[in-house]
Scaffold this active site. Structure first.
Site, PDB file in Angstrom:
ATOM      1  N   LEU A  12       0.825  -1.205   0.000  1.00  0.00           N
ATOM      2  CA  LEU A  12       0.000   0.000   0.000  1.00  0.00           C
ATOM      3  C   LEU A  12       0.862   1.260   0.000  1.00  0.00           C
ATOM      4  O   LEU A  12       0.551   2.242  -0.690  1.00  0.00           O
ATOM      5  CB  LEU A  12      -0.937  -0.006   1.212  1.00  0.00           C
ATOM      6  CG  LEU A  12      -1.941   1.142   1.308  1.00  0.00           C
ATOM      7  CD1 LEU A  12      -2.797   1.231   0.052  1.00  0.00           C
ATOM      8  CD2 LEU A  12      -2.818   0.982   2.538  1.00  0.00           C
ATOM      9  N   ASP A  36      10.980   3.426  12.091  1.00  0.00           N
ATOM     10  CA  ASP A  36      10.400   2.329  12.854  1.00  0.00           C
ATOM     11  C   ASP A  36       9.304   2.880  13.757  1.00  0.00           C
ATOM     12  O   ASP A  36       9.589   3.603  14.707  1.00  0.00           O
ATOM     13  CB  ASP A  36      11.497   1.655  13.689  1.00  0.00           C
ATOM     14  CG  ASP A  36      11.004   0.440  14.454  1.00  0.00           C
ATOM     15  OD1 ASP A  36       9.786   0.186  14.476  1.00  0.00           O
ATOM     16  OD2 ASP A  36      11.859  -0.255  15.047  1.00  0.00           O
ATOM     17  N   ALA A  60       2.800  -1.929   8.910  1.00  0.00           N
ATOM     18  CA  ALA A  60       1.970  -2.882   9.649  1.00  0.00           C
ATOM     19  C   ALA A  60       2.624  -4.256   9.643  1.00  0.00           C
ATOM     20  O   ALA A  60       3.436  -4.579   8.763  1.00  0.00           O
ATOM     21  CB  ALA A  60       0.579  -2.984   9.019  1.00  0.00           C
ATOM     22  N   THR A  62       1.736  -7.836   8.806  1.00  0.00           N
ATOM     23  CA  THR A  62       0.655  -8.359   7.977  1.00  0.00           C
ATOM     24  C   THR A  62       0.689  -9.869   7.753  1.00  0.00           C
ATOM     25  O   THR A  62      -0.158 -10.393   7.029  1.00  0.00           O
ATOM     26  CB  THR A  62       0.661  -7.671   6.602  1.00  0.00           C
ATOM     27  OG1 THR A  62       1.934  -7.900   5.970  1.00  0.00           O
ATOM     28  CG2 THR A  62       0.421  -6.174   6.729  1.00  0.00           C
ATOM     29  N   TYR A 131      -3.603 -12.125  14.319  1.00  0.00           N
ATOM     30  CA  TYR A 131      -3.396 -10.964  13.461  1.00  0.00           C
ATOM     31  C   TYR A 131      -4.575 -10.008  13.581  1.00  0.00           C
ATOM     32  O   TYR A 131      -4.410  -8.797  13.788  1.00  0.00           O
ATOM     33  CB  TYR A 131      -3.224 -11.405  12.008  1.00  0.00           C
ATOM     34  CG  TYR A 131      -3.398 -10.278  11.012  1.00  0.00           C
ATOM     35  CD1 TYR A 131      -2.427  -9.283  10.894  1.00  0.00           C
ATOM     36  CD2 TYR A 131      -4.542 -10.191  10.212  1.00  0.00           C
ATOM     37  CE1 TYR A 131      -2.586  -8.238   9.994  1.00  0.00           C
ATOM     38  CE2 TYR A 131      -4.708  -9.152   9.319  1.00  0.00           C
ATOM     39  CZ  TYR A 131      -3.732  -8.184   9.214  1.00  0.00           C
ATOM     40  OH  TYR A 131      -3.898  -7.137   8.339  1.00  0.00           O
TER      41      TYR A 131
END
Length: 289
Positions: A12, A36, A60, A62, A131
């Site tokens: 993304l 970070d 993220a 993921t 998750y």
């Protein structure tokens, strides 16, 4: 308006960089290696240096299956990282845009009957894997803040784009290696294309919207049906074998129902992209990347 992008080397984040570059908008981008989000001091230093109006968080954790055993790291990035961003942005009055997932919902077959148009933004959350729990924890950082805080929380489902790894690119690769592939038939939802996410999110930002919004494509399909359309539209001869989820074992449990309602965003005049139209556009993009 100046944007600061975190996680700019991901699927993304790369789309954000591409779009902002082409549209000649003012922005600065940081990869996860260069910024970070689990280190609050690094975020504060970047905000002080860059002075953005909007921070778009694309960083993220993921890996859905790995999160089952690497849970601490998933929560460190997806919860603590979001808290660091939110508190730092609040201090500098920077608008925060954060992305989440359909995995914060249970995805039960009962919910498919309860929400035929997809989960609305205010539906009860109940993640079924770690998750999803880590992403929900990050959402709560924002939701439990003062409601007048300047943030946008965007949920997406089945994310795919021309950068990074995703289902569409995996199917295209498999089609070059195999004549058939087994894909689950009983997990329903709709793909979200990264270019559509970026375009609609910018419209939300520039119109001053705050709160939670769902962005995805119009339609309700299975992963198997999606795979068949990928092969058809890319003129591949690979056959799709429709199988039930219990024949495709994964470490983390997957939801049966992932459709997100788009009614809220459509009320603002942002028409949902048909999933087949979006797929054609993505396939064309992949050829040129």
């Amino acid at each position: 308006m100046k944007y600061l992008i975190t996680g700019a080397n991901g699927q993304l984040g790369s789309e954000w960089v591409n779009h902002l570059t082409k549209s000649k908008k003012h922005f600065v981008a940081y990869s996860s290696d260069s910024l970070d989000i689990t280190r609050r001091s690094d975020i504060q230093d970047a905000l002080k240096l860059e002075k953005p109006d909007v921070l778009v968080n694309c960083a993220a954790y993921t890996s859905v299956d790995r999160a089952e055993s690497d849970t601490d790291q998933a929560f460190l990035v997806n919860e603590t990282g979001v808290r660091n961003l939110f508190e730092s942005c609040s201090q500098t009055r920077t608008k925060l845009v954060h992305f989440s997932t359909d995995y914060v919902f249970s995805g039960s077959s009962e919910d498919r009957l309860r929400y035929p148009k997809g989960y609305p933004e205010n539906a009860e959350t109940d993640p079924i894997n770690r998750y999803g729990s880590s992403k929900r924890a990050g959402e709560l950082v924002l939701e439990e803040s003062a409601m007048e805080s300047d943030w946008l929380l965007i949920r997406v489902s089945w994310l795919c784009g021309s950068y990074g790894s995703n289902f569409v690119k995996t199917m295209l690769r498999i089609s070059e290696e195999k004549s058939e592939v087994a894909v689950v038939r009983d997990q329903m939802g709709s793909p979200t294309y990264t270019f559509d996410v970026v375009e609609k999110t910018i419209q939300l930002v520039e119109s001053g919207q705050i709160g939670i919004f769902h962005i995805s494509s119009a339609g309700d399909i299975s992963w198997a049906e999606f795979a068949e359309e990928i092969f058809k539209r890319s003129r591949r001869q690979t056959r799709v074998n429709h199988i039930p989820s219990d024949e495709y074992i994964t470490v983390a449990k997957r939801p049966y129902f992932s459709l997100l309602s788009k009614e809220k965003i459509e009320e603002l005049g942002l028409k949902s992209l048909d999933w087949q139209v979006g797929l054609d556009k993505l396939l064309a993009q992949i050829k040129t990347v």
